[in-house]
Scaffold this motif. Structure first.
Motif, PDB file in Angstrom:
ATOM      1  N   VAL A   5      -0.491  -5.057 -17.075  1.00 13.14           N
ATOM      2  CA  VAL A   5       0.616  -4.841 -16.477  1.00 13.14           C
ATOM      3  C   VAL A   5       0.834  -5.203 -15.205  1.00 13.14           C
ATOM      4  CG1 VAL A   5       2.329  -2.624 -15.997  1.00 13.14           C
ATOM      5  CG2 VAL A   5       1.129  -2.359 -17.453  1.00 13.14           C
ATOM      6  N   VAL A   6       2.253  -6.531 -14.607  1.00  8.80           N
ATOM      7  CA  VAL A   6       1.773  -6.215 -13.062  1.00  8.80           C
ATOM      8  C   VAL A   6       2.613  -5.269 -12.190  1.00  8.80           C
ATOM      9  CG1 VAL A   6       2.962  -7.841 -11.376  1.00  8.80           C
ATOM     10  CG2 VAL A   6       2.226  -8.696 -13.739  1.00  8.80           C
ATOM     11  N   MET A   7       1.907  -5.065 -10.892  1.00  8.76           N
ATOM     12  CA  MET A   7       2.517  -4.082  -9.969  1.00  8.76           C
ATOM     13  C   MET A   7       1.699  -5.048  -8.896  1.00  8.76           C
ATOM     14  SD  MET A   7       2.021  -1.617 -11.949  1.00  8.76           S
ATOM     15  CE  MET A   7       2.167  -0.723 -10.337  1.00  8.76           C
ATOM     16  N   GLU A   8       3.728  -4.695  -8.305  1.00  6.89           N
ATOM     17  CA  GLU A   8       3.211  -5.312  -7.216  1.00  6.89           C
ATOM     18  C   GLU A   8       3.377  -4.218  -5.825  1.00  6.89           C
ATOM     19  OE1 GLU A   8       7.428  -6.871  -7.180  1.00  6.89           O
ATOM     20  OE2 GLU A   8       6.556  -8.672  -7.836  1.00  6.89           O
ATOM     21  N   PRO A   9       2.673  -4.146  -4.856  1.00  6.10           N
ATOM     22  CA  PRO A   9       2.745  -3.298  -4.117  1.00  6.10           C
ATOM     23  C   PRO A   9       4.094  -3.608  -2.839  1.00  6.10           C
ATOM     24  CG  PRO A   9       2.318  -5.540  -2.557  1.00  6.10           C
ATOM     25  CD  PRO A   9       1.612  -5.472  -4.557  1.00  6.10           C
ATOM     26  N   PRO A  10       3.650  -2.436  -2.454  1.00  5.18           N
ATOM     27  CA  PRO A  10       5.456  -1.371  -1.799  1.00  5.18           C
ATOM     28  C   PRO A  10       5.342  -3.084  -0.552  1.00  5.18           C
ATOM     29  CG  PRO A  10       4.022  -0.367  -0.676  1.00  5.18           C
ATOM     30  CD  PRO A  10       2.998  -0.815  -1.754  1.00  5.18           C
ATOM     31  N   GLY A  11       6.726  -3.454  -0.012  1.00  2.70           N
ATOM     32  CA  GLY A  11       6.847  -4.344   1.239  1.00  2.70           C
ATOM     33  C   GLY A  11       7.012  -5.663   0.582  1.00  2.70           C
ATOM     34  N   ARG A  12       7.027  -6.849   1.519  1.00  2.00           N
ATOM     35  CA  ARG A  12       7.411  -7.941   1.154  1.00  2.00           C
ATOM     36  C   ARG A  12       6.694  -8.499   0.710  1.00  2.00           C
ATOM     37  NH1 ARG A  12      12.816  -7.340   3.266  1.00  2.00           N
ATOM     38  NH2 ARG A  12      13.251  -6.426   4.442  1.00  2.00           N
ATOM     39  N   ALA A  13       6.737  -9.674   0.247  1.00  2.00           N
ATOM     40  CA  ALA A  13       5.436 -11.291  -0.118  1.00  2.00           C
ATOM     41  C   ALA A  13       4.799 -10.460  -0.805  1.00  2.00           C
ATOM     42  CB  ALA A  13       4.633 -11.096   1.457  1.00  2.00           C
ATOM     43  N   ALA A  14       6.338  -9.574  -1.857  1.00  2.00           N
ATOM     44  CA  ALA A  14       4.735  -9.104  -3.012  1.00  2.00           C
ATOM     45  C   ALA A  14       4.073  -9.402  -4.001  1.00  2.00           C
ATOM     46  CB  ALA A  14       5.989  -7.695  -3.572  1.00  2.00           C
ATOM     47  N   GLU A  15       4.621 -11.096  -4.261  1.00  2.00           N
ATOM     48  CA  GLU A  15       3.818 -11.909  -4.987  1.00  2.00           C
ATOM     49  C   GLU A  15       2.682 -12.150  -4.870  1.00  2.00           C
ATOM     50  OE1 GLU A  15       6.388 -14.001  -2.471  1.00  2.00           O
ATOM     51  OE2 GLU A  15       6.838 -12.252  -3.895  1.00  2.00           O
ATOM     52  N   GLU A  16       1.985 -11.968  -3.659  1.00  2.00           N
ATOM     53  CA  GLU A  16       1.315 -12.957  -3.029  1.00  2.00           C
ATOM     54  C   GLU A  16      -0.471 -11.520  -3.347  1.00  2.00           C
ATOM     55  OE1 GLU A  16       1.447 -13.736   1.062  1.00  2.00           O
ATOM     56  OE2 GLU A  16       3.066 -15.643   0.735  1.00  2.00           O
ATOM     57  N   ARG A  17       0.401 -10.415  -3.618  1.00  3.90           N
ATOM     58  CA  ARG A  17      -0.799  -9.701  -3.494  1.00  3.90           C
ATOM     59  C   ARG A  17      -0.632  -8.802  -5.080  1.00  3.90           C
ATOM     60  NH1 ARG A  17      -1.054  -5.741   1.533  1.00  3.90           N
ATOM     61  NH2 ARG A  17       0.704  -4.502   0.217  1.00  3.90           N
ATOM     62  N   ALA A  18       0.568  -9.253  -5.899  1.00  2.23           N
ATOM     63  CA  ALA A  18       0.489  -8.549  -6.958  1.00  2.23           C
ATOM     64  C   ALA A  18      -0.833  -8.434  -8.152  1.00  2.23           C
ATOM     65  CB  ALA A  18       1.163  -9.381  -8.223  1.00  2.23           C
ATOM     66  N   VAL A  19      -1.003  -7.312  -8.589  1.00  3.82           N
ATOM     67  CA  VAL A  19      -1.530  -6.978  -8.751  1.00  3.82           C
ATOM     68  C   VAL A  19      -1.743  -6.981 -10.805  1.00  3.82           C
ATOM     69  CG1 VAL A  19      -3.808  -5.067  -9.948  1.00  3.82           C
ATOM     70  CG2 VAL A  19      -3.855  -5.464  -7.205  1.00  3.82           C
ATOM     71  N   ILE A  20      -2.906  -7.373 -11.589  1.00  4.41           N
ATOM     72  CA  ILE A  20      -2.834  -7.371 -12.769  1.00  4.41           C
ATOM     73  C   ILE A  20      -3.355  -6.919 -13.607  1.00  4.41           C
ATOM     74  CG2 ILE A  20      -2.459  -9.036 -14.758  1.00  4.41           C
ATOM     75  CD1 ILE A  20      -1.972 -11.591 -12.673  1.00  4.41           C
ATOM     76  N   VAL A  21      -2.766  -5.929 -14.169  1.00  5.95           N
ATOM     77  CA  VAL A  21      -3.743  -4.833 -15.378  1.00  5.95           C
ATOM     78  C   VAL A  21      -4.191  -5.571 -16.848  1.00  5.95           C
ATOM     79  CG1 VAL A  21      -4.374  -2.864 -15.834  1.00  5.95           C
ATOM     80  CG2 VAL A  21      -4.332  -3.233 -13.242  1.00  5.95           C
ATOM     81  N   ARG A  22      -4.888  -5.502 -17.305  1.00  4.57           N
ATOM     82  CA  ARG A  22      -5.360  -5.767 -18.706  1.00  4.57           C
ATOM     83  C   ARG A  22      -5.190  -4.337 -19.317  1.00  4.57           C
ATOM     84  NH1 ARG A  22      -8.779  -5.269 -22.838  1.00  4.57           N
ATOM     85  NH2 ARG A  22     -10.177  -5.105 -20.958  1.00  4.57           N
ATOM     86  N   ASP A  23      -4.472  -3.822 -19.954  1.00  2.00           N
ATOM     87  CA  ASP A  23      -3.982  -2.979 -21.249  1.00  2.00           C
ATOM     88  C   ASP A  23      -4.613  -3.068 -22.276  1.00  2.00           C
ATOM     89  OD1 ASP A  23      -3.264  -0.643 -21.751  1.00  2.00           O
ATOM     90  OD2 ASP A  23      -1.035  -1.537 -22.598  1.00  2.00           O
ATOM     91  N   GLY A  24      -5.834  -2.059 -22.351  1.00  2.00           N
ATOM     92  CA  GLY A  24      -6.405  -2.117 -23.577  1.00  2.00           C
ATOM     93  C   GLY A  24      -8.174  -1.723 -23.413  1.00  2.00           C
ATOM     94  N   PHE A  25      -8.404  -2.020 -24.298  1.00  2.00           N
ATOM     95  CA  PHE A  25     -10.265  -1.359 -24.030  1.00  2.00           C
ATOM     96  C   PHE A  25     -11.228  -1.452 -23.274  1.00  2.00           C
ATOM     97  CE2 PHE A  25     -14.265  -0.815 -25.983  1.00  2.00           C
ATOM     98  CZ  PHE A  25     -14.462   1.333 -25.307  1.00  2.00           C
ATOM     99  N   HIS A  26     -11.966  -1.164 -22.335  1.00  3.37           N
ATOM    100  CA  HIS A  26     -12.348  -2.132 -21.445  1.00  3.37           C
ATOM    101  C   HIS A  26     -13.747  -1.486 -21.638  1.00  3.37           C
ATOM    102  CE1 HIS A  26      -9.717  -3.274 -18.139  1.00  3.37           C
ATOM    103  NE2 HIS A  26      -8.540  -2.501 -18.963  1.00  3.37           N
ATOM    104  N   ILE A  27     -14.654  -2.447 -22.398  1.00  3.24           N
ATOM    105  CA  ILE A  27     -16.291  -1.865 -22.730  1.00  3.24           C
ATOM    106  C   ILE A  27     -17.580  -1.771 -21.160  1.00  3.24           C
ATOM    107  CG2 ILE A  27     -16.907  -4.708 -22.416  1.00  3.24           C
ATOM    108  CD1 ILE A  27     -17.668  -2.100 -25.428  1.00  3.24           C
ATOM    109  N   LEU A  28     -16.601  -1.810 -20.465  1.00  5.28           N
ATOM    110  CA  LEU A  28     -17.759  -1.550 -19.442  1.00  5.28           C
ATOM    111  C   LEU A  28     -17.115  -0.737 -18.787  1.00  5.28           C
ATOM    112  CD1 LEU A  28     -17.840  -5.296 -16.676  1.00  5.28           C
ATOM    113  CD2 LEU A  28     -19.388  -3.653 -18.095  1.00  5.28           C
ATOM    114  N   ALA A  29     -16.395  -0.245 -18.789  1.00  8.31           N
ATOM    115  CA  ALA A  29     -15.324   1.791 -18.643  1.00  8.31           C
ATOM    116  C   ALA A  29     -16.626   2.546 -19.731  1.00  8.31           C
ATOM    117  CB  ALA A  29     -14.386   2.098 -18.476  1.00  8.31           C
ATOM    118  N   PHE A  30     -16.430   1.861 -20.862  1.00  4.63           N
ATOM    119  CA  PHE A  30     -16.907   2.605 -22.011  1.00  4.63           C
ATOM    120  C   PHE A  30     -18.664   2.647 -21.442  1.00  4.63           C
ATOM    121  CE2 PHE A  30     -19.028   2.873 -26.042  1.00  4.63           C
ATOM    122  CZ  PHE A  30     -19.122   3.846 -26.013  1.00  4.63           C
TER     123      PHE A  30
END
Length: 161
Positions: A5-30
């Motif tokens: 899932v790609v999340m863009e911050p509010p404001g201009r030049a959002a593509e430079e600071r976009a965050v990409i979050v993997r959807d699924g199980f996270h073993i370290l979080a477990f």
């Protein structure tokens, strides 16, 4: 292939600071729920997990260690399964908006696909509202209602005889 899932911050030049979050199980979080949440700056969620762990410890002292072990395993499993959803919810609370979902093998491929999709002339929602006038709304003309016979045997539409 995984979903990102790609999340863009509010404001201009959002593509430079976009965050990409993997959807699924996270073993370290477990394995390390509180530390994983702290690394991703999920302060409220970390506090909730620590408090839930404390309550589980108290209940384990009262009812026995078997119950506490199962409950702590369920808590860790919850954070492992819902870690990405917790992270996305925190970003939405901070005003970030969801650009979309990218299918890729890893985070680097997802970033490349995202940057390829937006292209050099990327226009965010903020710039669209500033530069492009809204499109005129066209309403379709409805045809005049025609009289029809009864529906479902003896029942007709209200107002029609």
């Amino acid at each position: 292939m995984a979903s990102f899932v790609v999340m863009e911050p509010p404001g201009r030049a959002a593509e430079e600071r976009a965050v990409i979050v993997r959807d699924g199980f996270h073993i370290l979080a477990f394995l390390l729920p509180a530390i994983w949440l702290l690394v991703h700056r999920l302060w409220l969620e970390t506090l909730a997990v620590v408090l839930a762990g404390f309550v589980i410890g108290l209940l384990g002292a009262w009812w026995g260690s078997g119950t506490a072990s199962i409950a702590s395993l369920m808590l860790a499993l919850f954070v492992g399964l819902e870690g990405s959803a917790l992270r996305l919810a925190a970003l939405r609370r901070r005003g970030w908006r969801e650009w979309g979902v990218v299918e890729a093998g890893d985070v680097r491929d997802a970033e490349i696909r995202y940057l390829a999709d937006i292209g050099p002339g990327h226009v965010t929602r903020d710039t669209v509202s500033d530069t492009v006038p809204p499109a005129p709304v066209m309403t379709a003309q409805r045809p005049a209602p025609t009289r029809s016979g009864p529906v479902l045997g003896m029942l007709g539409y209200p107002g029609r005889n």
